[in-house]
Write a protein that holds these residues in place. Sequence first.
Motif, PDB file in Angstrom:
ATOM      1  N   ILE A 232      -3.081  23.425  18.552  1.00 58.24           N
ATOM      2  CA  ILE A 232      -3.220  24.868  18.338  1.00 58.24           C
ATOM      3  C   ILE A 232      -3.567  25.111  16.880  1.00 58.24           C
ATOM      4  O   ILE A 232      -2.791  24.755  15.985  1.00 58.24           O
ATOM      5  CB  ILE A 232      -1.929  25.620  18.703  1.00 58.24           C
ATOM      6  N   ASP A 233      -4.694  25.695  16.633  1.00 59.89           N
ATOM      7  CA  ASP A 233      -5.116  26.027  15.271  1.00 59.89           C
ATOM      8  C   ASP A 233      -4.248  27.179  14.761  1.00 59.89           C
ATOM      9  O   ASP A 233      -4.226  28.250  15.385  1.00 59.89           O
ATOM     10  CB  ASP A 233      -6.595  26.426  15.281  1.00 59.89           C
ATOM     11  N   PRO A 234      -3.509  27.007  13.653  1.00 56.88           N
ATOM     12  CA  PRO A 234      -2.693  28.109  13.137  1.00 56.88           C
ATOM     13  C   PRO A 234      -3.465  29.405  12.905  1.00 56.88           C
ATOM     14  O   PRO A 234      -2.873  30.489  12.962  1.00 56.88           O
ATOM     15  CB  PRO A 234      -2.146  27.541  11.818  1.00 56.88           C
ATOM     16  N   ALA A 235      -4.750  29.305  12.663  1.00 59.85           N
ATOM     17  CA  ALA A 235      -5.552  30.517  12.471  1.00 59.85           C
ATOM     18  C   ALA A 235      -5.644  31.350  13.743  1.00 59.85           C
ATOM     19  O   ALA A 235      -5.993  32.540  13.684  1.00 59.85           O
ATOM     20  CB  ALA A 235      -6.955  30.136  11.989  1.00 59.85           C
ATOM     21  N   THR A 236      -5.311  30.753  14.908  1.00 64.83           N
ATOM     22  CA  THR A 236      -5.383  31.476  16.188  1.00 64.83           C
ATOM     23  C   THR A 236      -4.018  31.928  16.676  1.00 64.83           C
ATOM     24  O   THR A 236      -3.914  32.447  17.791  1.00 64.83           O
ATOM     25  CB  THR A 236      -6.020  30.587  17.274  1.00 64.83           C
ATOM     26  N   TYR A 237      -2.970  31.751  15.869  1.00 62.38           N
ATOM     27  CA  TYR A 237      -1.621  32.072  16.330  1.00 62.38           C
ATOM     28  C   TYR A 237      -1.499  33.516  16.821  1.00 62.38           C
ATOM     29  O   TYR A 237      -0.896  33.784  17.863  1.00 62.38           O
ATOM     30  CB  TYR A 237      -0.607  31.819  15.213  1.00 62.38           C
ATOM     31  N   ALA A 238      -2.032  34.453  16.064  1.00 62.07           N
ATOM     32  CA  ALA A 238      -1.928  35.858  16.485  1.00 62.07           C
ATOM     33  C   ALA A 238      -2.675  36.087  17.793  1.00 62.07           C
ATOM     34  O   ALA A 238      -2.191  36.797  18.687  1.00 62.07           O
ATOM     35  CB  ALA A 238      -2.460  36.771  15.385  1.00 62.07           C
ATOM     36  N   ASP A 239      -3.859  35.489  17.925  1.00 63.24           N
ATOM     37  CA  ASP A 239      -4.639  35.649  19.152  1.00 63.24           C
ATOM     38  C   ASP A 239      -3.894  35.066  20.346  1.00 63.24           C
ATOM     39  O   ASP A 239      -3.876  35.656  21.432  1.00 63.24           O
ATOM     40  CB  ASP A 239      -5.993  34.951  19.010  1.00 63.24           C
ATOM     41  N   GLU A 240      -3.281  33.893  20.149  1.00 60.23           N
ATOM     42  CA  GLU A 240      -2.560  33.236  21.244  1.00 60.23           C
ATOM     43  C   GLU A 240      -1.361  34.074  21.694  1.00 60.23           C
ATOM     44  O   GLU A 240      -1.135  34.264  22.890  1.00 60.23           O
ATOM     45  CB  GLU A 240      -2.099  31.843  20.806  1.00 60.23           C
ATOM     46  N   MET A 241      -0.591  34.564  20.744  1.00 62.34           N
ATOM     47  CA  MET A 241       0.571  35.367  21.115  1.00 62.34           C
ATOM     48  C   MET A 241       0.144  36.689  21.743  1.00 62.34           C
ATOM     49  O   MET A 241       0.722  37.131  22.747  1.00 62.34           O
ATOM     50  CB  MET A 241       1.462  35.633  19.901  1.00 62.34           C
ATOM     51  N   ARG A 242      -0.875  37.307  21.160  1.00 67.26           N
ATOM     52  CA  ARG A 242      -1.325  38.598  21.685  1.00 67.26           C
ATOM     53  C   ARG A 242      -1.881  38.449  23.105  1.00 67.26           C
ATOM     54  O   ARG A 242      -1.689  39.329  23.952  1.00 67.26           O
ATOM     55  CB  ARG A 242      -2.376  39.186  20.750  1.00 67.26           C
ATOM     56  N   ARG A 243      -2.547  37.339  23.395  1.00 71.29           N
ATOM     57  CA  ARG A 243      -3.095  37.102  24.723  1.00 71.29           C
ATOM     58  C   ARG A 243      -1.995  37.156  25.784  1.00 71.29           C
ATOM     59  O   ARG A 243      -2.201  37.693  26.883  1.00 71.29           O
ATOM     60  CB  ARG A 243      -3.801  35.737  24.749  1.00 71.29           C
ATOM     61  N   LEU A 244      -0.828  36.597  25.471  1.00 72.91           N
ATOM     62  CA  LEU A 244       0.292  36.648  26.396  1.00 72.91           C
ATOM     63  C   LEU A 244       0.958  38.016  26.411  1.00 72.91           C
ATOM     64  O   LEU A 244       1.238  38.590  27.468  1.00 72.91           O
ATOM     65  CB  LEU A 244       1.317  35.575  26.020  1.00 72.91           C
TER      66      LEU A 244
END
Length: 376
Positions: A232-244
């Motif tokens: 998991i790229d840390p730069a995508t953390y917000a996108d990953e959490m928001r997706r859920l």
Amino acid sequence: MTTPRTVLVIGGGASGNAITILLRRAGIDVDLIEARPDWNATTGSGITLQGNALRVLRELGVWEQVEASGFAYGSLGVTAPDGTLLFVKEDIKSGGDDLPATLGMRRPQLQQILIDAVRATGATVRLGTTAETLEQDADGVSVRFSDGTEGRYDLVIAADGLNSATRAAIGISDRPEPVGMAIWRAPAPRPESVTRSDLTFGGPAYIAGYTPTGENTLYAYVVEANRDRNSIDPATYADEMRRLAEQYGGAWPEITKHITDPANVNYTWFDRHLVEGSWHRGRVVLVGDAAHCCPPTFAQGAAMSLEDASVLTELLTSGREWDDALFQAYYDRRVPRVRTVVEASVQLCQWQLDQVHDADVPGLIGRTMTALKELP
């Protein structure tokens, strides 16, 4: 033998800070070392503190600051994925009737309150410092530090967390094990409608919830099956959490729109860990996550660590000799209570992983929290 009076505390988290405050109050000389130069003062989004944790914070003399900084409440809501409220359960006041059942606050605020309290005791604090070697004999421990200096102590207290280097250095091979879940956490502004913790079981994740942490803040969390953290790229953390999170209703749409900065999102696996037999080797004693940890499904991790500090200090200041019998008494007193919390926390996870729809979740929570009303 004279009563030992010098202690090294390794680790400046909740348990390390707490035991430093309590031992200094008893007149014992304490050196505290912490590996991180910032003393973890900016790390984390939020923390949920139940009454038994608040009881120890009051013992530390910081309850008024904690109360003023956090958001106290007395119930837990359970909602459907669309936000429909299914039921509200009154929280058990595990710290006694004169303390709130639960209080949420920003984790950095709690850490800063404890830092200020440690500083006020006059303890010697060294940041960015680790213990490189520990050499024991019958009377104490000689320590070489990462900056090349040395010290001699009657007791070393290892409060250096889940992956404790001190635990390994004294020959305890136990290591934390993943339970199969991971959690996304992020701070956000608090909608006016959020006045307690609400949890949703099911939907796109195993659990989705939020806890108010102040008049204008909360922290949100989403629990899913654990993934390879390196994938998991840390730069995508917000996108990953928001997706859920954006697939949940109720207060979630208002919360989700603020999950935009990946630097504010934390991703952590759920682990379980309990050192069996004893929490000491000679004159080195484990406290907090170095000795045990559990998934945050009961919000008891910090509480168990704070209780360790309280109980160990009580024994160390009882006038007894600091020997194997005393350190074993500490373990014997703590381990039944800690085991109850670890096993119950893991059981809640396992029911989710196994998709057990008729599990007695309210009963398990009620029995566990009722047991925690007893003094540790």
